[in-house]
Structures are given as C-alpha cells and as structure tokens.
Motif scaffolding. Structure first.
Motif, PDB file in Angstrom:
ATOM      1  N   ALA A  13      16.372   4.638   4.053  1.00 42.64           N
ATOM      2  CA  ALA A  13      16.900   5.849   3.415  1.00 42.64           C
ATOM      3  C   ALA A  13      18.404   5.709   3.229  1.00 42.64           C
ATOM      4  CB  ALA A  13      16.596   7.036   4.311  1.00 42.64           C
ATOM      5  N   PRO A  14      18.936   6.299   2.131  1.00 46.36           N
ATOM      6  CA  PRO A  14      20.387   6.230   1.964  1.00 46.36           C
ATOM      7  C   PRO A  14      21.093   6.958   3.100  1.00 46.36           C
ATOM      8  CG  PRO A  14      19.328   7.519   0.188  1.00 46.36           C
ATOM      9  CD  PRO A  14      18.247   7.008   1.069  1.00 46.36           C
ATOM     10  N   GLN A  15      22.260   6.452   3.446  1.00 45.41           N
ATOM     11  CA  GLN A  15      23.045   7.056   4.522  1.00 45.41           C
ATOM     12  C   GLN A  15      23.627   8.386   4.070  1.00 45.41           C
ATOM     13  OE1 GLN A  15      23.685   5.651   7.756  1.00 45.41           O
ATOM     14  NE2 GLN A  15      21.863   4.613   6.935  1.00 45.41           N
ATOM     15  N   SER A 113      30.331  10.650   8.914  1.00 42.99           N
ATOM     16  CA  SER A 113      29.629   9.882   7.872  1.00 42.99           C
ATOM     17  C   SER A 113      30.656   9.410   6.839  1.00 42.99           C
ATOM     18  CB  SER A 113      28.534  10.721   7.231  1.00 42.99           C
ATOM     19  OG  SER A 113      29.053  11.939   6.805  1.00 42.99           O
ATOM     20  N   PRO A 114      30.300   8.409   6.019  1.00 39.05           N
ATOM     21  CA  PRO A 114      31.262   7.906   5.037  1.00 39.05           C
ATOM     22  C   PRO A 114      31.791   9.027   4.142  1.00 39.05           C
ATOM     23  CG  PRO A 114      29.330   6.497   5.097  1.00 39.05           C
ATOM     24  CD  PRO A 114      29.026   7.662   5.973  1.00 39.05           C
ATOM     25  N   LEU A 115      33.075   8.939   3.846  1.00 40.50           N
ATOM     26  CA  LEU A 115      33.708   9.935   2.976  1.00 40.50           C
ATOM     27  C   LEU A 115      34.031   9.279   1.637  1.00 40.50           C
ATOM     28  CD1 LEU A 115      35.222  12.593   2.322  1.00 40.50           C
ATOM     29  CD2 LEU A 115      37.247  11.594   3.425  1.00 40.50           C
ATOM     30  N   VAL A 116      33.577   9.914   0.557  1.00 40.56           N
ATOM     31  CA  VAL A 116      33.944   9.460  -0.786  1.00 40.56           C
ATOM     32  C   VAL A 116      34.931  10.471  -1.349  1.00 40.56           C
ATOM     33  CG1 VAL A 116      33.137   9.096  -3.146  1.00 40.56           C
ATOM     34  CG2 VAL A 116      31.734   8.321  -1.217  1.00 40.56           C
ATOM     35  N   ILE A 117      36.124   9.994  -1.674  1.00 43.29           N
ATOM     36  CA  ILE A 117      37.093  10.892  -2.327  1.00 43.29           C
ATOM     37  C   ILE A 117      37.036  10.593  -3.824  1.00 43.29           C
ATOM     38  CG2 ILE A 117      39.494  11.643  -2.481  1.00 43.29           C
ATOM     39  CD1 ILE A 117      39.965  10.631   0.314  1.00 43.29           C
ATOM     40  N   PHE A 118      36.572  11.539  -4.590  1.00 47.41           N
ATOM     41  CA  PHE A 118      36.428  11.328  -6.042  1.00 47.41           C
ATOM     42  C   PHE A 118      37.590  12.033  -6.732  1.00 47.41           C
ATOM     43  CE2 PHE A 118      35.013  11.088 -10.238  1.00 47.41           C
ATOM     44  CZ  PHE A 118      33.937  10.210 -10.312  1.00 47.41           C
ATOM     45  N   HIS A 140      36.923   6.785   8.829  1.00 51.84           N
ATOM     46  CA  HIS A 140      36.363   5.483   8.461  1.00 51.84           C
ATOM     47  C   HIS A 140      34.845   5.592   8.299  1.00 51.84           C
ATOM     48  CE1 HIS A 140      36.169   1.221   7.972  1.00 51.84           C
ATOM     49  NE2 HIS A 140      35.137   1.226   8.798  1.00 51.84           N
ATOM     50  N   PRO A 141      34.236   5.071   7.236  1.00 56.98           N
ATOM     51  CA  PRO A 141      34.911   4.498   6.078  1.00 56.98           C
ATOM     52  C   PRO A 141      35.239   5.582   5.046  1.00 56.98           C
ATOM     53  CG  PRO A 141      32.538   4.170   5.868  1.00 56.98           C
ATOM     54  CD  PRO A 141      32.759   4.921   7.150  1.00 56.98           C
ATOM     55  N   THR A 142      36.357   5.406   4.360  1.00 56.22           N
ATOM     56  CA  THR A 142      36.690   6.274   3.238  1.00 56.22           C
ATOM     57  C   THR A 142      36.625   5.433   1.976  1.00 56.22           C
ATOM     58  OG1 THR A 142      38.116   7.748   4.506  1.00 56.22           O
ATOM     59  CG2 THR A 142      38.538   7.625   2.163  1.00 56.22           C
ATOM     60  N   ARG A 143      35.960   5.946   0.975  1.00 59.55           N
ATOM     61  CA  ARG A 143      35.878   5.235  -0.319  1.00 59.55           C
ATOM     62  C   ARG A 143      36.617   6.055  -1.352  1.00 59.55           C
ATOM     63  NH1 ARG A 143      29.706   4.932   0.979  1.00 59.55           N
ATOM     64  NH2 ARG A 143      29.869   3.439   2.682  1.00 59.55           N
ATOM     65  N   ILE A 419      28.339   4.423  -5.327  1.00 54.67           N
ATOM     66  CA  ILE A 419      29.538   4.715  -4.530  1.00 54.67           C
ATOM     67  C   ILE A 419      29.133   5.273  -3.158  1.00 54.67           C
ATOM     68  CG2 ILE A 419      31.666   6.052  -4.408  1.00 54.67           C
ATOM     69  CD1 ILE A 419      31.667   6.110  -7.476  1.00 54.67           C
ATOM     70  N   LEU A 420      28.166   6.172  -3.174  1.00 52.21           N
ATOM     71  CA  LEU A 420      27.743   6.780  -1.906  1.00 52.21           C
ATOM     72  C   LEU A 420      27.149   5.719  -0.974  1.00 52.21           C
ATOM     73  CD1 LEU A 420      26.206  10.031  -3.435  1.00 52.21           C
ATOM     74  CD2 LEU A 420      28.220   9.937  -1.941  1.00 52.21           C
TER      75      LEU A 420
END
Ligand SMILES: O=P(O)(O)OC[C@H]1O[C@@H](O)[C@H](O)[C@@H](O)[C@@H]1O
Length: 470
Positions: A13-15, A113-118, A140-143, A419-420
């Motif tokens: 499953a996706p994280q 959980s991973p952070l995506v900054i869009f 961590h991790p930040t994308r 990206i996610l």
C-alpha cells in the motif's frame, strides 16, 4: 505498464503522506491540483493523504472545504472520496514570505509521515520561499514540488537549483511538468522500445523531419497575469514540448528507473541546438487578432483584460531544432504551440524519407509515409501508400489508426502519485530544466531584441501562412 501499475507491483500500500499546498487559494490549486488529487484518490482507494492548504488570504475551514468540494466535483469524485481527502484537512492563513509564519506552517504539518510541499505559486514567490527554507527546520523526509515555469531563464533556473539543493537532495525535488503525467506522452517509451518495426527506422536515415505541435483552440482565458509575461515559447515550448521531444528522441533504456530515463532525456537535450545555430531563421512568433472560434467571438489579444500590448507577447511560437548526435543529425525537429487557433491539433508527426525507388509503372507514389501520434486524445496512425482503389498499380495513402487507452487519472493525479511515493520518474531533473532554458535562450533574446517579427493571425485561423501546414 503505467508508472502507477509499476509502483503497485513493486510495493504494498502507498505510504501515508501530508500534502502541503502553498498557494492553496490560487487558480492552479482549484483547477488542476485538487481535481488531479481527486482523480488519484478515485483510482487508489488505499491512498492516504492529509491535505493542508496555506495562503495569504484569510479563509475559514468551511470555505476551504467548499473549495475542495468544488474541485472534487469538477473531477467527478463521489462524496466518499471527498470525505477521505477532507479527513484532517486544514487551511492555514499565513504570509509565506515571513520566516516565522513559514516555520509554523511547516511545524503544523510534521506528523512523522513524508511531507510534500507543493508550490502552487508564481516563480518569483516560489524562489523567495525556497531561499527561506534554507534556514527552516524541515521534517524528514520533505519533498519539494515546484510548478513550471522553473525559473525565468537559464541563470535563474541554475540559481534556483543551487538553492533547492541546499534544502534537500535532488531525489526529493520534483519539478512538475504535467505533460509527463499524460499517458500518451509516456506511451512514447512503450511505442518506441517495444516495437521491432520501429527500431530500425527511428533515426535520420529513415526520418526526414519531425513536428511536435500543440495548437490550442483556447484563447487567454483570463490568464493575462501569468501569460502576458510568459508567452507561448516559455509557456509551452521551453517546458512541455521539449520534454516530449526528449522522450521522442532519447536513446534506449534498459529499465524505467528514473535515473536511467532522465539521463537519456538530458543527453538528447544537451545535444540540441536551434536549427543552423540561427535563432532568427529557426524561430517564429505571432499574436492573435480578433476572430471567431466556432460560436465564440475572441477579442484581439492586445484587447484582452490585463494585457500590456507593449510587451509584444507572442501567442503562437514555432521553433526548429537540431539534435547533433549520431541518431538525429540533419533532421529538423519543429516545435510549435499557440492559442486561439481554429484547429486544436496536438500531435507528433514523423515524416519518413521517400523510398529510393518505386517500380516504374505505379501511380500515386509521391507522398512519403508518416507516423502520427495524437497526444489528446491518444492515437497512433501510420499513413502508408497502398492499393486501396483502382487497379493493382494504383497506390494511395491510407491511414492505419489505433486509439490509445485513455489515462486512468488526470495528469496531475499521476504526477502527484509519483511525488507522494517519492518517485522522480515523472518529474523534470534539475539539469534537464537548465538545458531547456539554454536551448530556447537565443530565440528569447531574438524576440526581445525584435530580431524576429511579431506576425499576426486572426483567432480561429490556422496561424500565419507559410508556417507549418495545419
Ligand atoms: O492541454 P493541457 O493539458 O491543459 O495543457 C496545456 C496547458 O498547459 C499549461 O502548462 C499552459 O500554461 C497552458 O497555457 C496550456 O493551455
């Protein structure tokens, strides 16, 4: 196999992840990003994303939820999908250019959980926030996901790359080009590398010239604020069409590993120059005047709201390139895109060379073969000479056409999924972004120095005469 199918085969499953949208009140978020997310959540019911919107303008939680609903409705998402997206969602009013505000927005998103900054923001604001991020503590991790345009020229793209690399490594930087989420664009890889028939002819020995065209029937659509400073060359050719060209022209790959694909795209871009090293002959520009497209009356571009006529912004650009490598030397590759055209023609066309000799006695053999790849909706058509009517020595061109499967989700959905998941396959790598600016830079200069005339075409026409045939 689509990137999502590949991901599903490779992992479980996706994280869970947090998606922080900077510029949440803007048009991009409303029109593309949230509908894209909706389309992703509709396809992947195990996808767990917490959405946080942040922007300067005040918005109540109810207004933010209503905005999300509007975008999800536009994507046709059922109520239960919206409910999933709205679980834990928040809107944060913040001056994102204030380091303290920015830090507190980021702190709100740190959940483990991973952070995506869009960054759904104009490039100048994005660049300033990236500067600030160097001194901000990130989970961590930040994308970091950055919208196009990535910089405004080669130098600013390079500076932005350097800044970003001081914040996170390249593997956590996602330069968004939504064409890379269009399934027909990705299908180029499959078409090229899984068909024996195409392998020996994909080069200058067999292909005489190539066109990559994205003509739109849409006009400005109220986007003067962005478009009037960009123009067709920056808006479409520098970004989307050069990425398409990279996939069309790159050398073969052994796997779909992002590094491998990006290496090949960059190699092709690095070998690319304007045709004859002569920007004045290789580039063309034009601007639409008043006209009609179907029933719609279109005003002249200069009379559109928010346009500054003195900027001489082009709404149609054409640029012929050469790729100076063993495979493509001598093959003109013409990119073209424009607004308010009569026919929305969105395709790649490879024109093959004529055969050295057709037995004397055949008629109708003048036209050479073509391979046409329609980008939207996707289709592949071979145009070949064959005996269709008349006697056995009469040839005519016939089309062998196959429709391609439509994308399972919107391009922004595919891009977001990658990206996610922390996959960079559908993103533009930093060196590619810089190469794209390097390629168009001489033409941009010729435009701004007025060395290339700004032609005109009525809205609803095929563009100025003498350009590519429509
Ligand atoms: O056809 P699509 O997917 O909407 O892509 C075309 C659009 O791509 C965007 O990136 C451009 O800014 C627009 O001007 C253009 O209309």
């Amino acid at each position: 196999m689509s990137p999502t199918a590949r991901r599903k085969a490779a992992t479980h499953a996706p994280q869970p992840a947090t998606l922080l949208i900077l510029g949440a009140g803007g048009d991009l978020t409303h029109r593309l990003l949230l509908p894209g997310l909706a389309s992703l959540l509709m396809v992947e019911d195990d996808r767990d994303v917490r959405v946080i919107g942040a922007d300067r303008a005040a918005k109540t939680a109810t207004q933010w939820r209503a905005l999300m609903k509007d975008s999800f409705d536009a994507a046709g998402a059922p109520a239960k999908v919206l409910r999933r997206a709205q679980k834990g969602t928040k809107y944060l009013e913040a001056d994102l250019l204030d380091p303290d505000h920015l830090q507190s927005v980021i702190d709100e998103c740190a959940t483990g959980s991973p952070l995506v900054i869009f960054f759904a923001l104009p490039p100048a604001v994005t660049a300033k926030i990236c500067d600030l991020l160097q001194n901000i503590e990130l989970p961590h991790p930040t994308r970091l996901a950055l919208e196009k345009p990535f910089g405004t020229d080669a130098r600013s793209a390079h500076t932005l790359n350097q800044t970003l690399l001081r914040v996170v490594p390249e593997s956590q930087i996602f330069r968004v080009d939504h064409f890379l989420g269009v399934s027909t664009v990705l299908n180029l890889i499959g078409l090229r590398f899984s068909n024996r028939l195409l392998q020996p002819v994909w080069n200058s020995e067999s292909i005489e010239r190539v066109e990559i065209v994205y003509d739109e029937a849409l006009a400005l659509e109220g986007r003067a604020g962005y478009y009037d400073t960009a123009g067709a060359l920056r808006d479409m050719l520098q970004s989307h069409l050069l990425q398409v060209m990279g996939l069309f022209a790159m050398e073969s790959i052994a796997t779909l590993e992002p590094t491998e694909v990006h290496d090949q795209i960059v190699q092709a871009l690095r070998a690319t120059r304007v045709w004859g090293n002569n920007p004045r002959r290789a580039g063309k520009r034009a601007r639409y005047t008043a006209g009609k497209i179907g029933d719609r009356k279109i005003p002249s571009y200069v009379n559109e709201k928010g346009v500054d006529p003195a900027r001489n912004t082009e709404t149609l650009a054409q640029l012929t390139l050469e790729i100076n490598n063993n495979r493509w030397k001598g093959v003109p590759i013409t990119l073209r895109s424009g607004k308010a055209l009569g026919v929305a023609r969105k395709q790649i066309v490879a024109y093959f060379r004529e055969v050295p000799h057709v037995p004397t006695g055949f008629s109708g053999t003048e036209a050479a073969d073509r391979l046409v790849i329609d980008l939207k909706p996707g289709a592949v058509t071979f145009v070949l000479s064959m005996n269709a009517e008349g006697g056995p020595y009469d040839l005519e061109q016939k089309e062998l056409r196959a429709e391609l499967a439509p994308g399972r989700m919107q391009p922004y959905g595919e891009i977001l999924a990658d990206i996610l998941d922390g996959q960079t396959l559908l993103s533009v790598r930093g060196d590619a972004a810089e190469e794209c600016w390097r390629i168009v830079q001489p033409v941009l200069k010729a435009f701004s120095d007025n060395k290339i005339p700004l032609e005109e075409y009525p809205a609803g026409s095929d563009g100025p005469s003498g350009w590519l045939p429509a």
